[in-house]
Design a protein around this motif. Sequence first.
Motif, mmCIF file in Angstrom:
data_model
loop_
_atom_site.group_PDB
_atom_site.id
_atom_site.type_symbol
_atom_site.label_atom_id
_atom_site.label_comp_id
_atom_site.label_asym_id
_atom_site.label_seq_id
_atom_site.Cartn_x
_atom_site.Cartn_y
_atom_site.Cartn_z
ATOM 1 N N HIS A 56 0.835 -1.202 0.000
ATOM 2 C CA HIS A 56 0.000 0.000 0.000
ATOM 3 C C HIS A 56 0.865 1.245 0.000
ATOM 4 O O HIS A 56 2.079 1.199 0.257
ATOM 5 N N ILE A 57 0.238 2.362 -0.306
ATOM 6 C CA ILE A 57 0.933 3.646 -0.265
ATOM 7 C C ILE A 57 1.291 3.960 1.183
ATOM 8 O O ILE A 57 0.445 3.819 2.079
ATOM 9 N N PRO A 58 2.541 4.342 1.453
ATOM 10 C CA PRO A 58 2.950 4.597 2.840
ATOM 11 C C PRO A 58 2.024 5.590 3.542
ATOM 12 O O PRO A 58 1.648 6.620 2.978
ATOM 13 N N GLY A 59 1.637 5.237 4.762
ATOM 14 C CA GLY A 59 0.790 6.102 5.561
ATOM 15 C C GLY A 59 -0.695 5.948 5.311
ATOM 16 O O GLY A 59 -1.508 6.536 6.026
ATOM 17 N N SER A 60 -1.052 5.153 4.313
ATOM 18 C CA SER A 60 -2.476 4.981 4.010
ATOM 19 C C SER A 60 -3.115 4.019 5.004
ATOM 20 O O SER A 60 -2.459 3.223 5.660
ATOM 21 N N ARG A 61 -4.433 4.106 5.098
ATOM 22 C CA ARG A 61 -5.223 3.152 5.869
ATOM 23 C C ARG A 61 -6.218 2.492 4.929
ATOM 24 O O ARG A 61 -6.577 3.045 3.896
ATOM 25 N N HIS A 62 -6.685 1.310 5.340
ATOM 26 C CA HIS A 62 -7.677 0.623 4.515
ATOM 27 C C HIS A 62 -9.074 1.036 4.935
ATOM 28 O O HIS A 62 -9.454 0.928 6.107
ATOM 29 N N ALA A 63 -9.846 1.521 3.983
ATOM 30 C CA ALA A 63 -11.239 1.893 4.201
ATOM 31 C C ALA A 63 -12.098 0.728 3.717
ATOM 32 O O ALA A 63 -12.222 0.507 2.508
ATOM 33 N N ALA A 126 -12.525 15.482 -1.207
ATOM 34 C CA ALA A 126 -11.851 14.237 -1.548
ATOM 35 C C ALA A 126 -11.498 14.215 -3.017
ATOM 36 O O ALA A 126 -12.077 14.936 -3.836
ATOM 37 N N ALA A 127 -10.535 13.368 -3.344
ATOM 38 C CA ALA A 127 -10.118 13.157 -4.725
ATOM 39 C C ALA A 127 -9.730 11.696 -4.887
ATOM 40 O O ALA A 127 -9.487 10.978 -3.907
ATOM 41 N N VAL A 128 -9.649 11.260 -6.123
ATOM 42 C CA VAL A 128 -9.233 9.905 -6.461
ATOM 43 C C VAL A 128 -7.849 9.966 -7.094
ATOM 44 O O VAL A 128 -7.551 10.869 -7.900
ATOM 45 N N LEU A 129 -6.996 9.023 -6.719
ATOM 46 C CA LEU A 129 -5.678 8.909 -7.346
ATOM 47 C C LEU A 129 -5.845 8.247 -8.707
ATOM 48 O O LEU A 129 -6.227 7.072 -8.796
ATOM 49 N N ASP A 130 -5.573 8.983 -9.760
ATOM 50 C CA ASP A 130 -5.747 8.483 -11.122
ATOM 51 C C ASP A 130 -4.825 7.295 -11.361
ATOM 52 O O ASP A 130 -3.608 7.397 -11.207
ATOM 53 N N GLY A 131 -5.393 6.159 -11.727
ATOM 54 C CA GLY A 131 -4.593 4.963 -11.986
ATOM 55 C C GLY A 131 -4.326 4.117 -10.764
ATOM 56 O O GLY A 131 -3.813 2.996 -10.893
ATOM 57 N N TRP A 136 0.899 4.345 -9.122
ATOM 58 C CA TRP A 136 1.877 4.717 -8.087
ATOM 59 C C TRP A 136 3.130 3.853 -8.210
ATOM 60 O O TRP A 136 4.258 4.355 -8.209
ATOM 61 N N GLU A 137 2.949 2.548 -8.336
ATOM 62 C CA GLU A 137 4.095 1.644 -8.439
ATOM 63 C C GLU A 137 4.806 1.780 -9.781
ATOM 64 O O GLU A 137 6.045 1.697 -9.849
ATOM 65 N N ALA A 138 4.039 1.999 -10.856
ATOM 66 C CA ALA A 138 4.656 2.148 -12.177
ATOM 67 C C ALA A 138 5.571 3.357 -12.232
ATOM 68 O O ALA A 138 6.540 3.385 -13.002
ATOM 69 N N ALA A 139 5.286 4.361 -11.406
ATOM 70 C CA ALA A 139 6.129 5.559 -11.353
ATOM 71 C C ALA A 139 7.334 5.380 -10.433
ATOM 72 O O ALA A 139 8.100 6.325 -10.255
#
Length: 302
Positions: A56-63, A126-131, A136-139
């Motif tokens: 997961h993205i560092p610092g994120s939580r699961h909703a 709120a916003a959505v992370l595109d992709g 995130w990992e591809a970058a």
Amino acid sequence: MNDALLPGPLVDDAWLAARLDDPRLVVLDATALLPSPRHDGDHRSGSGHDRWAERHIPGSRHADLTGDLSDHAAPYHFAVPAPEALAAALRRLGVHDGTEVVAYDSGGGIWAARLWWMLRSISVRAAVLDGGLEAWEAAGRPVATGETEPAPEVPGVPEAPMVNTLTPVPLPHAWATLAEVDAVRRGERPGTLVCALPTPGFDGSAPTRYSRRGHIPGSRSLPGRGLLDDAGRFLPRDELAARVGAVLDESASPVVLYCGGGISAAGAALALTLLGRADITLYDGSLEEWSADPELPLVQQG
């Protein structure tokens, strides 16, 4: 608001990476599991928590859209909780007045869009992370594993609400009820019904998770997945406008979106929002609720 952090309803990985440590920003992974039905009535779904814990993205939580972020008393899956209950679940994830949220998932973006619409419906920025996580990992961005510490509670008061409050301000017309959708279907209420299911789900040629196949009479087809490119990002604006414009024009207002369970419809809602439309409502029960009543008509074209 002048000091708003988010630039709009969609952000990219570079924007998020530059602000990942901003205390005003909460990052939530909305991944859930929803396998394709093997036969009519095959509704299997599950939490995406374990998948989040793996990467997961560092610092994120699961909703968890199958847990606290669903109303389990409703007669269908993934039902949006009442505003106060939704706010309480979000507080436990660290969302409070003054914070803004970036939602993402590892399932093609529809789960993040669902969470975005839920947040929007109670006036949480709120916003959505595109992709999503794939972008995130591809970058080459970093990923984390394991659990995240829960948001702090009031010291010494285990059952108390979170230190910070979250005040839900419900937006009118964010959600449509079955009765309202039926009134649109009958021509007794203004609106254009739009189904965000893939074409085989719309025309009834593929198995469905629900009791009956097809779409609500009078609906137009706008598959939510068709609004994304092969990498799971939203199409460029001109291409997105052309795809949507082939189905909807400005006279088709308001737009009442639905799908099987209100998930893909949220992705279509985000696409329409990116194009500047604000006349959008989402039928939460969607076909799971509609198909359960044998008196309500469905159209098959397959």
